[in-house]
Each structure stands twice: as C-alpha cells, then as structure tokens.
Design an enzyme around this catalytic site. Structure first.
Site, PDB file in Angstrom:
ATOM      1  CB  THR A 121      -0.919   0.020   1.241  1.00  0.00           C
ATOM      2  OG1 THR A 121      -0.136   0.300   2.401  1.00  0.00           O
ATOM      3  CG2 THR A 121      -1.658  -1.309   1.413  1.00  0.00           C
ATOM      4  CB  CYS A 122       0.297   4.853  -0.072  1.00  0.00           C
ATOM      5  SG  CYS A 122      -1.020   5.078   1.137  1.00  0.00           S
ATOM      6  CB  SER A 144      -4.533   2.325   9.192  1.00  0.00           C
ATOM      7  OG  SER A 144      -4.940   1.103   8.638  1.00  0.00           O
ATOM      8  CD  GLU A 156      -7.002   2.340   5.753  1.00  0.00           C
ATOM      9  OE1 GLU A 156      -7.842   2.417   4.842  1.00  0.00           O
ATOM     10  OE2 GLU A 156      -6.045   1.574   5.695  1.00  0.00           O
ATOM     11  N   GLY A 157     -10.883   1.744   6.435  1.00  0.00           N
ATOM     12  CA  GLY A 157     -11.350   0.477   5.899  1.00  0.00           C
ATOM     13  C   GLY A 157     -10.782   0.106   4.544  1.00  0.00           C
ATOM     14  CD  GLN A 158      -7.650   3.172   0.182  1.00  0.00           C
ATOM     15  OE1 GLN A 158      -7.358   4.064   0.974  1.00  0.00           O
ATOM     16  NE2 GLN A 158      -7.413   3.276  -1.102  1.00  0.00           N
ATOM     17  CD  GLN A 164      -4.836  -0.481   0.519  1.00  0.00           C
ATOM     18  OE1 GLN A 164      -4.778  -0.595   1.738  1.00  0.00           O
ATOM     19  NE2 GLN A 164      -4.458   0.621  -0.114  1.00  0.00           N
TER      20      GLN A 164
END
Length: 189
Positions: free
Chosen positions: A49-50, A109, A114-116, A120
C-alpha cells in the site's frame, strides 16, 4: 512449514524510504514468483500500500527465510539491503497472524480504523491466487483476516475515529487554519 512476514511501514520507515521502496504491480508479481522460487519459501503474498510493503511467506527455515525475504524485498524495491534492513520488521507464526489481523482491522493504519485496507488485502490475495503463489496457508490466512477485519468494522466504532480525524483535518483546512496551529484538544487520536 511456518508463516513469516517481513515488511516495512509508516511505523518503521520514513516516508522517503517508503516512497523509494514502493512496488509496481509488475515488481510485485516478480517478487512473488522469485519468493516461491527461493528455497525456504513455498507460498508468498505481498501486501503493498502507500504506507506498507509486507511479504508473507510459508517458509521451512526461519533464519534463512528472513534473510531471503529481506534480500528479495531489497532487490525488487530498488532500495539497498543495507539501507532497508534498519526499517524492516519480522513477525513469525502467531505474531504474523496477529499482525495481519491488526492490519485488517485498521489498527495498524496511519488513520486508525480506515477500511480501505480490506480491499488491499483482498487484492493481494487475488494476485497471489492468480499467480499460484498462495497455497492453503496463505489462502486461509488472508480470507480469515478479511472476515476479522469486516467483523471489527461492523461490530465496533473503529471507523469513527478515522472519519473524525479526517473530518477534523478537512474542517481545519477549509477554515484556513495553518496546520501548525491546529488544536490537539478533543481530537480522537
């Protein structure tokens, strides 16, 4: 066989290292293929991820696995092993499972809750399945982590903290308040 994760995230590495270590989709695919081709690993999945790059593997030797996974991360990220090593963390067996579950719940996170990350993790599993690098251990682990993460988000208010933080930041920006003067009282972090 044993579960091993070697990675780096916003907690262990500065943004400058994370940015340079970022993996393209092609680099992730090559990393997965090279990992399962390496002697200590039989399965592999990459969660990129980022704010994190984590390589999960089913290995038959702990020390050889850590060395091989660390080397592969360095090779595929383009960041030298000497520079990358101080920022790497290692989780093994139960700690590796606990770590992925914490990630799936949004506890690890930058913005808690955060649910993103669930999307991922799902994408990571799909890529590993498509490339045939995920076997029974990683398939089961990643699917269970998705269930754990969904349950945490549906049965708790964990999402609320992240939304409140983002809402607070947007309100402060909209008002023109300089970041360095933002009040910290009452902010849910």
């Amino acid at each position: 066989m044993s579960l091993l994760v070697v990675g780096l995230s916003h907690r262990s590495a500065p943004v400058s290292v994370l940015e340079r270590a970022a993996l393209t989709a092609d680099a992730q695919a090559k990393l997965l293929q090279d990992t399962v081709a390496a002697e200590p690993a039989t399965e592999a999945a990459v969660l990129a991820t980022c704010n994190r790059i984590e390589l999960y593997a089913d290995v038959d030797k702990f020390h050889a696995g850590v060395a091989e996974l660390s080397t592969l991360l360095a090779q595929h990220s383009g960041v030298g092993l000497d520079e990358l090593t101080p920022h790497l963390y290692v989780h093994y067996e139960d700690r590796a499972v606990h770590h992925l579950f914490s990630v799936a719940c949004g506890l690890d996170s930058m913005v808690v809750g955060e649910g993103q990350i669930l999307g991922q993790i799902k994408d990571s599993l799909a890529v590993s399945q498509e490339l045939h690098t995920a076997g029974r251990l990683l398939n089961d682990l990643f699917q269970q982590s998705l269930r754990v993460g969904k349950r945490a988000h549906s049965e708790t208010d964990i999402d609320r903290a992240g939304q409140s933080l983002v809402t607070f930041g947007l309100e402060q920006l909209a008002s023109g308040t300089p970041v360095e003067t933002w009040p910290l009282v009452g902010v849910p972090w």
